[in-house]
Structures are given as structure tokens and as C-alpha cells.
Design a protein around this motif. Structure first.
Motif, PDB file in Angstrom:
ATOM      1  N   ILE A 121       0.925  -1.383  -0.054  1.00  0.00           N
ATOM      2  CA  ILE A 121      -0.222   0.187   0.115  1.00  0.00           C
ATOM      3  C   ILE A 121       0.581   1.368  -0.029  1.00  0.00           C
ATOM      4  N   TYR A 122       0.434   2.312  -0.887  1.00  0.00           N
ATOM      5  CA  TYR A 122       1.630   3.526  -0.796  1.00  0.00           C
ATOM      6  C   TYR A 122       0.370   4.888  -1.220  1.00  0.00           C
ATOM      7  N   PRO A 123       0.498   5.122   0.019  1.00  0.00           N
ATOM      8  CA  PRO A 123      -0.370   6.474   0.200  1.00  0.00           C
ATOM      9  C   PRO A 123       0.016   7.304  -1.082  1.00  0.00           C
ATOM     10  N   LEU A 124      -0.632   7.595  -1.581  1.00  0.00           N
ATOM     11  CA  LEU A 124      -0.178   9.093  -2.544  1.00  0.00           C
ATOM     12  C   LEU A 124      -0.935  10.230  -1.699  1.00  0.00           C
ATOM     13  N   THR A 125      -0.155  11.385  -2.845  1.00  0.00           N
ATOM     14  CA  THR A 125      -0.803  12.720  -2.103  1.00  0.00           C
ATOM     15  C   THR A 125      -1.379  12.809  -3.842  1.00  0.00           C
ATOM     16  N   ARG A 126      -1.858  14.291  -3.283  1.00  0.00           N
ATOM     17  CA  ARG A 126      -3.122  14.709  -4.446  1.00  0.00           C
ATOM     18  C   ARG A 126      -2.765  14.740  -5.750  1.00  0.00           C
ATOM     19  N   ASP A 127      -0.961  15.446  -5.683  1.00  0.00           N
ATOM     20  CA  ASP A 127      -0.276  15.394  -6.769  1.00  0.00           C
ATOM     21  C   ASP A 127       0.728  14.536  -6.845  1.00  0.00           C
ATOM     22  N   GLN A 128       1.018  13.499  -6.774  1.00  0.00           N
ATOM     23  CA  GLN A 128       0.711  12.269  -6.730  1.00  0.00           C
ATOM     24  C   GLN A 128       0.241  11.563  -8.087  1.00  0.00           C
ATOM     25  N   HIS A 129      -1.244  12.132  -7.418  1.00  0.00           N
ATOM     26  CA  HIS A 129      -2.014  11.151  -8.202  1.00  0.00           C
ATOM     27  C   HIS A 129      -2.611  11.658  -9.253  1.00  0.00           C
ATOM     28  N   ASP A 130      -1.899  13.490  -9.168  1.00  0.00           N
ATOM     29  CA  ASP A 130      -2.725  13.718 -10.502  1.00  0.00           C
ATOM     30  C   ASP A 130      -1.161  13.539 -11.927  1.00  0.00           C
TER      31      ASP A 130
END
Length: 158
Positions: A121-130
Motif C-alpha cells: 500500500i502506497y499512500p499518494l498525495t493529490r499531486d502524486q495521484h495527478d
């Protein structure tokens, strides 16, 4: 001869409508390169997790969303090729409302008892997701351009 011409035209029109898609191995490579480039840190357990939506990236990777600002890149084992054809997924959690590596799994309504365990599981910031979404779009666009070049080269050779 007229039918042959119509058939060729229909095939070309349908081929033009087809949307290029990255192969499973291309997508896995892209995602794993993204994980390395971004130096993503694993989170073994996510507490207070509520599945809002998901996006299937490949047979091995999903993005799970628990809210508009909380996205998680999840690696599954074994590969889960049923997810691409399923109307939805089901999430089995061993401990209440948390999401954990190794013990929790995803399956489709039609694939029970086949389980795809959550391996990472890797949490993504909004910027990383985008950024990941933009990288995928760029790869697909590049694939479209290559296919257009190949099809234009094929028609000029005829």
C-alpha cells in the motif's frame, strides 16, 4: 469489388475508433518506475479506511480512493485479471475499518473463492495521484501517435 471497398473502409473506420491501451506489462513497468522515481513509502496499515472508488491500472495495481484527497496505490498478489471485466470489486478486511497488507484481499463477485491479496500500500498525495494519471495519459497519447504513424505509413505504401 464494391463490397471489398466498403469492407476495407469499414475496417479502417473501426480501427480509427479503437482506443489504444497500454499492455499489462507496460502499465506495471510505468507504475513501478513511478514508485521508484517518487520514492513512495509503503504504509502497512491504513486506519479508518472506507472505499469510495477505485481505478484498475493493471492486473497487479489499483488505485483505491477513500475520499477526494486520499488515494492509495495498491499492489495485488497474485495478479487479478478478473477485475478488468468485473462490474465492481469487494474488499475483505480482517480488522474492521482498517486496510492492511498481507491479510486483506480484494475479489470480484464472480471470482469468489479467488482472492487477490493486498501486497503493498502506497499512500499518494493529490499531486502524486495527478502526476501518475498524467504520465499514463502521456504514454497512451504516445501510443496513439505511433499507431497513427504506422497506419499512415501502411496506407502510403499501398
Amino acid at each position: 469489388m464494391k463490397r471489398y471497398g466498403l469492407l476495407v473502409m469499414a475496417v479502417l473506420i473501426l480501427a480509427g475508433c479503437a482506443t489504444p491501451r497500454l499492455t499489462n506489462s507496460e502499465m506495471v513497468t510505468l507504475v513501478e518506475q513511478f514508485v521508484a522515481d517518487e520514492s513512495l513509502k509503503r504504509d502497512h496499515t491504513i486506519s479508518a479506511f472506507r472505499l469510495d472508488s477505485y481505478a484498475e491500472l493493471s492486473d497487479e495495481y489499483l488505485i483505491l480512493r477513500s475520499s477526494p484527497m486520499r488515494h492509495y496505490l495498491v499492489k495485488l498478489v497474485p495478479r487479478c485479471n478478473e477485475i478488468a471485466f468485473a462490474p465492481g470489486i469487494l474488499l475483505h478486511r480482517r480488522f474492521g475499518n482498517s486496510l492492511s497488507e498481507g491479510t486483506d484481499f480484494i475479489y470480484t463477485p464472480d471470482s469468489l473463492p479467488f482472492r487477490c491479496y493486498i501486497n503493498k500500500i502506497y499512500p499518494l498525495t493529490r499531486d502524486q495521484h495527478d502526476k501518475l494519471r498524467e504520465q499514463i495519459k502521456a504514454e497512451v497519447k504516445e501510443l496513439e501517435l505511433k499507431e497513427q504513424q504506422l497506419s499512415s505509413e501502411g496506407t502510403t505504401q499501398d
